[in-house]
Design a protein around this motif. Structure first.
Motif, PDB file in Angstrom:
ATOM      1  N   TYR A  62      -0.926  28.489  48.173  1.00 27.27           N
ATOM      2  CA  TYR A  62      -0.727  29.909  47.892  1.00 27.27           C
ATOM      3  C   TYR A  62       0.691  30.142  47.365  1.00 27.27           C
ATOM      4  CZ  TYR A  62      -4.714  30.111  51.138  1.00 27.27           C
ATOM      5  OH  TYR A  62      -5.907  29.899  51.777  1.00 27.27           O
TER       6      TYR A  62
ATOM      7  N   LEU B  13       1.702  31.820  43.865  1.00 28.82           N
ATOM      8  CA  LEU B  13       2.474  33.065  43.861  1.00 28.82           C
ATOM      9  C   LEU B  13       3.759  32.928  43.051  1.00 28.82           C
ATOM     10  CD1 LEU B  13       1.941  33.906  47.615  1.00 28.82           C
ATOM     11  CD2 LEU B  13       1.264  35.415  45.734  1.00 28.82           C
TER      12      LEU B  13
ATOM     13  N   LEU C  94      -5.617  35.560  43.755  1.00 29.22           N
ATOM     14  CA  LEU C  94      -4.883  34.491  44.411  1.00 29.22           C
ATOM     15  C   LEU C  94      -5.799  33.315  44.715  1.00 29.22           C
ATOM     16  CD1 LEU C  94      -2.306  33.391  45.598  1.00 29.22           C
ATOM     17  CD2 LEU C  94      -2.734  34.725  47.682  1.00 29.22           C
TER      18      LEU C  94
END
Length: 228
Positions: free
Chosen positions: A17, A21, A37
């Motif tokens: 993640y 990001l 995401l």
């Protein structure tokens, strides 16, 4: 850092993640939905919502997750808001490749020293880091306050080197050596085996070839049955 214990599987996904990001933040994206995401990290959105709930992050309906805030949350949870001194053991081809990998420094992992048992390698500088003899392990680990070691030694030496590192105070080991090693309770161990990953890929390639052969055979049988 959250006080709730996060499952190991969720911890393993947090770096995925974070990478997604950071990529989006560098592209100027300010918010992401769980679906966006999920697509970027290669997992399903239900897992993302569950994993991030352990951090106390639930996003905002209709808006999603604030990218910069979530980067800060995950970085704090992973301990990336501080620099970590590490030692790299093994100055062979793999060790030198790892030393030259810029991703460690970018994420806060400073290679304080490289260790090797070969006197011919002692005194070398790899990626700006000096190579010391393994006999200096205890001194370097103490002086540099090292908790994490990266192991890139031959398989037959891996256990002995790991034992020595643990005795010197290392409490986490990333093992690239082609060997299964044992560490005492309280020491964290992660293994990266490139040959195993290649074998897994070979399995899927073989399945793909078999599937293609079966499909082609079915087509040929169909064509053989057609009139001239």
């Amino acid at each position: 850092m959250s006080q709730r214990q996060i499952p190991e599987a969720s911890v393993a996904r947090l770096p995925l993640y974070l990478r997604a990001l950071i990529d989006r933040a560098e592209a100027g994206v300010e918010s992401m939905s769980s679906g966006e995401l999920a697509a970027a990290a290669g997992v399903n959105s239900a897992k993302i919502r569950k994993d991030l709930s352990y951090l106390g992050s639930y996003g905002t309906r209709g808006v999603g997750y604030d990218v910069e805030y979530l980067i800060a949350q995950i970085s704090r949870e992973l301990g990336l808001t501080q620099d970590w001194s590490t030692v790299l053991v093994g100055a062979g081809n793999l060790g030198q490749a790892l030393a030259n990998y810029g991703g460690f420094a970018d994420r806060g992992f400073r290679i304080a020293a490289i260790l090797d048992a070969d006197p011919a390698k002692v005194g070398m500088t790899v990626a700006g880091v000096e190579v010391f003899h393994q006999d200096q392990a205890e001194r370097i680990i103490r002086e540099e306050d090292v908790a994490i070691a990266i192991l890139a030694v031959p398989g037959d030496a891996a256990q002995e080197v790991a034992d020595r590192l643990v005795e010197a105070g290392v409490t986490s080991i990333l093992n690239f050596a082609p060997a299964v090693i044992q560490v005492p309770e309280g020491v964290s161990l992660r293994k990266v085996d490139l040959s195993i990953e290649l074998q897994i890929l070979a399995y899927y390639e073989q399945r793909r070839l078999v599937s293609d052969d079966l499909a082609n055979g079915a087509v040929r049988r169909h064509l053989d049955g057609l009139p001239d």
